[in-house]
Design an enzyme around this catalytic site. Structure first.
Site, PDB file in Angstrom:
ATOM      1  N   ASP A  60       0.850  -1.122   0.071  1.00  0.00           N
ATOM      2  CA  ASP A  60       0.022   0.224   0.020  1.00  0.00           C
ATOM      3  C   ASP A  60       0.871   1.263   0.032  1.00  0.00           C
ATOM      4  O   ASP A  60       1.644   1.835  -0.974  1.00  0.00           O
ATOM      5  CB  ASP A  60      -0.882  -0.034   1.285  1.00  0.00           C
ATOM      6  N   ILE A  99      -9.164  -3.880   0.078  1.00  0.00           N
ATOM      7  CA  ILE A  99      -9.209  -5.320  -0.031  1.00  0.00           C
ATOM      8  C   ILE A  99      -9.210  -6.171   0.716  1.00  0.00           C
ATOM      9  O   ILE A  99      -8.754  -6.126   1.938  1.00  0.00           O
ATOM     10  CB  ILE A  99      -7.847  -5.852  -1.019  1.00  0.00           C
ATOM     11  N   ASP A 118      -7.636  -8.947   5.331  1.00  0.00           N
ATOM     12  CA  ASP A 118      -8.834  -9.043   6.301  1.00  0.00           C
ATOM     13  C   ASP A 118      -9.107  -7.515   6.430  1.00  0.00           C
ATOM     14  O   ASP A 118      -8.560  -6.548   6.011  1.00  0.00           O
ATOM     15  CB  ASP A 118      -8.075  -9.217   7.766  1.00  0.00           C
TER      16      ASP A 118
HETATM   17  P1  IMP Z   1       1.758  -0.191   3.829  1.00  0.00           P
HETATM   18  O1  IMP Z   1       2.702  -0.477   4.993  1.00  0.00           O
HETATM   19  O2  IMP Z   1       1.079   0.883   3.935  1.00  0.00           O
HETATM   20  O3  IMP Z   1       2.304  -0.788   2.502  1.00  0.00           O
HETATM   21  O4  IMP Z   1       0.682  -1.484   4.350  1.00  0.00           O
HETATM   22  C1  IMP Z   1       1.183  -2.772   3.978  1.00  0.00           C
HETATM   23  C2  IMP Z   1       0.323  -3.832   5.003  1.00  0.00           C
HETATM   24  O5  IMP Z   1      -1.092  -3.023   5.406  1.00  0.00           O
HETATM   25  C3  IMP Z   1      -0.306  -4.852   4.108  1.00  0.00           C
HETATM   26  O6  IMP Z   1       0.704  -5.966   4.298  1.00  0.00           O
HETATM   27  C4  IMP Z   1      -1.324  -5.373   4.489  1.00  0.00           C
HETATM   28  O7  IMP Z   1      -1.430  -6.009   5.582  1.00  0.00           O
HETATM   29  C5  IMP Z   1      -2.192  -4.078   4.980  1.00  0.00           C
HETATM   30  N1  IMP Z   1      -3.063  -3.580   4.112  1.00  0.00           N
HETATM   31  C6  IMP Z   1      -2.585  -2.585   3.192  1.00  0.00           C
HETATM   32  N2  IMP Z   1      -3.991  -2.234   2.228  1.00  0.00           N
HETATM   33  C7  IMP Z   1      -4.713  -3.282   2.637  1.00  0.00           C
HETATM   34  C8  IMP Z   1      -5.982  -3.756   2.101  1.00  0.00           C
HETATM   35  O8  IMP Z   1      -6.654  -2.855   1.068  1.00  0.00           O
HETATM   36  N3  IMP Z   1      -6.610  -4.602   2.583  1.00  0.00           N
HETATM   37  C9  IMP Z   1      -6.124  -5.080   3.739  1.00  0.00           C
HETATM   38  N4  IMP Z   1      -5.004  -4.989   4.328  1.00  0.00           N
HETATM   39  C10 IMP Z   1      -4.160  -3.942   3.844  1.00  0.00           C
END
Ligand code: IMP
Ligand code: MG
Length: 181
Positions: A102, A153, A159
């Site tokens: 994300d 998602i 989740d």
């Molecule tokens: P980041 O550090 O913002 O890249 O977030 C990564 C983590 O957030 C992922 O490994 C997921 O576990 C969770 N995450 C990010 N987007 C989503 C989503 O749309 N649905 C569910 N979990 C998400």
């Protein structure tokens, strides 16, 4: 379960087909090498289980849990490791298997965290990429299953508040559903 959960972005079969393609690519890229497949808990477990069936290498499994998310849908931006790896990764090839990238904050942190242990290499294989939300522009993703729009998602391991991980397909929550859940 909320109604929107019935909306399918990717079916189990589409995901398996992509796992076959990426598994073959990974097999070629690491030919003759041993590979530590490091899965991020909990969301990437289902994806890893499919992917490794299609990797024809000496594979060892380990797990790490880190998160920047609380119980909702917005990132706090603070990453911490809550379950560390068991294996010694010094001079080993490590492939991080992730569910969804994300902002990139989590993987940016993990790459540095693991890099400090001097592995031979660290690469990333994510089921989904949400590039529109990226904050860490320096993050390189080596293998991507599918690129998705800015949706929340769920399913296939992912989740909302620990629910929906068991859906055998990839779905999403409408913003209105997220508010009312
Ligand atoms: P980041 O550090 O913002 O890249 O977030 C990564 C983590 O957030 C992922 O490994 C997921 O576990 C969770 N995450 C990010 N987007 C989503 C989503 O749309 N649905 C569910 N979990 C998400
Ligand atoms: Mg994750």
């Amino acid at each position: 379960m909320a109604e929107a959960i019935g909306k399918i972005l990717y079916t189990e079969e589409q995901i398996r087909d992509r796992a076959i393609e990426l598994g073959q690519q990974i097999t070629e890229d690491y030919a003759g090498e041993e590979l530590i497949v490091l899965t991020t808990l909990k969301g990437a477990v289902m994806w890893m289980s499919e992917l490794i069936k299609h990797i024809d290498l000496d594979v060892k499994l380990d797990f790490i849990q880190a998160g920047s998310y609380g119980s909702g849908t917005t990132s706090s931006g603070v990453v911490k490791v809550t379950k560390d790896i068991d294996m010694n990764i010094y001079k080993k090839h490590v492939l991080i298997v992730e569910d969804i990238v994300d902002t990139g904050t989590t993987l940016g942190y993990l790459e540095k965290y693991l890099g400090d242990r001097n592995p031979a290499s660290v690469k990333i294989c994510t089921l989904l990429d949400k590039p529109s939300r990226r904050k860490d522009e320096s993050l390189v993703i080596d293998y991507t299953g599918f690129v998705v729009d800015d949706l929340f998602i769920v399913g296939y391991g992912m989740d909302y508040d620990q629910k929906y991980r068991n859906l055998p397909y990839i779905s999403y929550l409408e913003p209105s559903d997220v508010d009312s859940l």
